[in-house]
Motif scaffolding. Sequence first.
Motif, PDB file in Angstrom:
ATOM      1  N   UNK A  65      14.118  47.091 -59.459  1.00  0.00           N
ATOM      2  CA  UNK A  65      14.292  46.491 -60.773  1.00  0.00           C
ATOM      3  C   UNK A  65      15.094  45.188 -60.673  1.00  0.00           C
ATOM      4  N   UNK A  66      14.708  44.179 -61.455  1.00  0.00           N
ATOM      5  CA  UNK A  66      15.514  42.960 -61.483  1.00  0.00           C
ATOM      6  C   UNK A  66      16.870  43.249 -62.132  1.00  0.00           C
ATOM      7  N   UNK A  67      17.852  42.407 -61.835  1.00  0.00           N
ATOM      8  CA  UNK A  67      19.185  42.579 -62.427  1.00  0.00           C
ATOM      9  C   UNK A  67      19.136  42.461 -63.947  1.00  0.00           C
ATOM     10  N   UNK A  68      18.259  41.614 -64.430  1.00  0.00           N
ATOM     11  CA  UNK A  68      18.105  41.404 -65.873  1.00  0.00           C
ATOM     12  C   UNK A  68      16.633  41.608 -66.223  1.00  0.00           C
ATOM     13  N   UNK A  69      16.336  42.484 -67.162  1.00  0.00           N
ATOM     14  CA  UNK A  69      14.946  42.780 -67.529  1.00  0.00           C
ATOM     15  C   UNK A  69      14.228  41.536 -68.049  1.00  0.00           C
ATOM     16  N   UNK A  70      14.985  40.544 -68.532  1.00  0.00           N
ATOM     17  CA  UNK A  70      14.362  39.306 -68.997  1.00  0.00           C
ATOM     18  C   UNK A  70      13.682  38.562 -67.847  1.00  0.00           C
ATOM     19  N   UNK A  71      14.122  38.792 -66.611  1.00  0.00           N
ATOM     20  CA  UNK A  71      13.445  38.187 -65.464  1.00  0.00           C
ATOM     21  C   UNK A  71      12.019  38.716 -65.348  1.00  0.00           C
ATOM     22  N   UNK A  72      11.809  39.962 -65.744  1.00  0.00           N
ATOM     23  CA  UNK A  72      10.491  40.586 -65.688  1.00  0.00           C
ATOM     24  C   UNK A  72       9.668  40.291 -66.943  1.00  0.00           C
ATOM     25  N   UNK A  73      10.293  40.419 -68.112  1.00  0.00           N
ATOM     26  CA  UNK A  73       9.570  40.297 -69.376  1.00  0.00           C
ATOM     27  C   UNK A  73       9.527  38.879 -69.934  1.00  0.00           C
ATOM     28  N   UNK A  74      10.476  38.050 -69.532  1.00  0.00           N
ATOM     29  CA  UNK A  74      10.586  36.691 -70.065  1.00  0.00           C
ATOM     30  C   UNK A  74       9.323  35.847 -69.942  1.00  0.00           C
ATOM     31  N   UNK A 122      14.169  56.982 -75.290  1.00  0.00           N
ATOM     32  CA  UNK A 122      15.191  57.733 -74.564  1.00  0.00           C
ATOM     33  C   UNK A 122      15.165  57.400 -73.082  1.00  0.00           C
ATOM     34  N   UNK A 123      16.335  57.444 -72.475  1.00  0.00           N
ATOM     35  CA  UNK A 123      16.420  57.256 -71.030  1.00  0.00           C
ATOM     36  C   UNK A 123      15.628  58.329 -70.317  1.00  0.00           C
ATOM     37  N   UNK A 124      15.050  57.926 -69.234  1.00  0.00           N
ATOM     38  CA  UNK A 124      14.307  58.848 -68.393  1.00  0.00           C
ATOM     39  C   UNK A 124      15.295  59.615 -67.524  1.00  0.00           C
ATOM     40  N   UNK A 125      15.131  60.896 -67.389  1.00  0.00           N
ATOM     41  CA  UNK A 125      16.030  61.714 -66.584  1.00  0.00           C
ATOM     42  C   UNK A 125      15.653  61.729 -65.109  1.00  0.00           C
ATOM     43  N   UNK A 126      14.612  61.001 -64.743  1.00  0.00           N
ATOM     44  CA  UNK A 126      14.178  60.998 -63.353  1.00  0.00           C
ATOM     45  C   UNK A 126      15.147  60.167 -62.512  1.00  0.00           C
ATOM     46  N   UNK A 127      15.485  60.712 -61.373  1.00  0.00           N
ATOM     47  CA  UNK A 127      16.362  59.997 -60.466  1.00  0.00           C
ATOM     48  C   UNK A 127      15.654  58.759 -59.935  1.00  0.00           C
ATOM     49  N   UNK A 128      16.376  57.632 -59.892  1.00  0.00           N
ATOM     50  CA  UNK A 128      15.820  56.392 -59.375  1.00  0.00           C
ATOM     51  C   UNK A 128      15.006  55.601 -60.378  1.00  0.00           C
ATOM     52  N   UNK A 129      14.963  56.046 -61.640  1.00  0.00           N
ATOM     53  CA  UNK A 129      14.204  55.361 -62.680  1.00  0.00           C
ATOM     54  C   UNK A 129      15.166  54.954 -63.795  1.00  0.00           C
ATOM     55  N   UNK A 130      15.077  53.696 -64.221  1.00  0.00           N
ATOM     56  CA  UNK A 130      15.933  53.195 -65.295  1.00  0.00           C
ATOM     57  C   UNK A 130      15.078  52.694 -66.451  1.00  0.00           C
ATOM     58  N   UNK A 131      15.604  52.841 -67.663  1.00  0.00           N
ATOM     59  CA  UNK A 131      14.954  52.333 -68.861  1.00  0.00           C
ATOM     60  C   UNK A 131      15.813  51.182 -69.379  1.00  0.00           C
ATOM     61  N   UNK A 132      15.294  49.941 -69.319  1.00  0.00           N
ATOM     62  CA  UNK A 132      16.083  48.798 -69.781  1.00  0.00           C
ATOM     63  C   UNK A 132      16.289  48.824 -71.291  1.00  0.00           C
ATOM     64  N   UNK A 133      17.226  48.008 -71.751  1.00  0.00           N
ATOM     65  CA  UNK A 133      17.548  47.975 -73.176  1.00  0.00           C
ATOM     66  C   UNK A 133      16.608  47.085 -73.985  1.00  0.00           C
ATOM     67  N   UNK A 134      15.645  46.441 -73.318  1.00  0.00           N
ATOM     68  CA  UNK A 134      14.681  45.596 -74.023  1.00  0.00           C
ATOM     69  C   UNK A 134      13.263  46.051 -73.714  1.00  0.00           C
ATOM     70  N   UNK A 135      12.414  45.853 -74.710  1.00  0.00           N
ATOM     71  CA  UNK A 135      10.987  46.145 -74.594  1.00  0.00           C
ATOM     72  C   UNK A 135      10.240  44.936 -75.147  1.00  0.00           C
ATOM     73  N   UNK A 136       8.936  45.021 -75.200  1.00  0.00           N
ATOM     74  CA  UNK A 136       8.129  43.944 -75.771  1.00  0.00           C
ATOM     75  C   UNK A 136       7.448  44.399 -77.049  1.00  0.00           C
ATOM     76  N   UNK A 137       7.557  43.576 -78.077  1.00  0.00           N
ATOM     77  CA  UNK A 137       6.820  43.756 -79.316  1.00  0.00           C
ATOM     78  C   UNK A 137       5.682  42.740 -79.284  1.00  0.00           C
ATOM     79  N   UNK A 138       4.457  43.214 -79.485  1.00  0.00           N
ATOM     80  CA  UNK A 138       3.273  42.367 -79.325  1.00  0.00           C
ATOM     81  C   UNK A 138       2.351  42.583 -80.525  1.00  0.00           C
TER      82      UNK A 138
END
Length: 147
Positions: free
Chosen positions: A15-24, A41-57
């Motif tokens: 994962x990038x340090x900032x999700x905006x690097x991926x979604x920007x 909700x955060x994913x409970x899977x180990x090694x998986x993170x849910x960023x605080x931003x998503x995309x509205x399209x």
Amino acid sequence: MAAFTLYVQLREDEAPDDVEDLLGPFVAAYDSAEYEISTVDDNDQEGVVVPDKALAIDDVDAFAEIFQELNEDPAVHDLSLWGPGSSRFPVRAYHHALRSLSDPDRYQFHALNNRETLVICDTPSDLQQAREDIGSAGLVTGGSAKF
């Protein structure tokens, strides 16, 4: 509230340090895409993170293009195709399974490639009906959101 939302789950080690690097780049390239606060909700899977931003399209073509590009990104563990910010609810299905839909006029369709189609539902009950009609063998894995 956007017509469509994409919520990403990322592999922690890629994962990038900032999700905006991926979604920007998508926000910059598509007039119909903007950031949304991720309320999935955060994913409970180990090694998986849910960023605080998503995309509205707001455009289905942009949604499909962004989905396909993100789906191929090695940092992306999974993509949720809808969630709390959605007003329309797509589900991925194999082309051959579309014959199983009891009322196809109830949905819109957008082909992703030569195997998969987005079945676009206007309500959560339409989404549930499409999933039941298509069945687990006809649905492409992934794409669910956690509320």
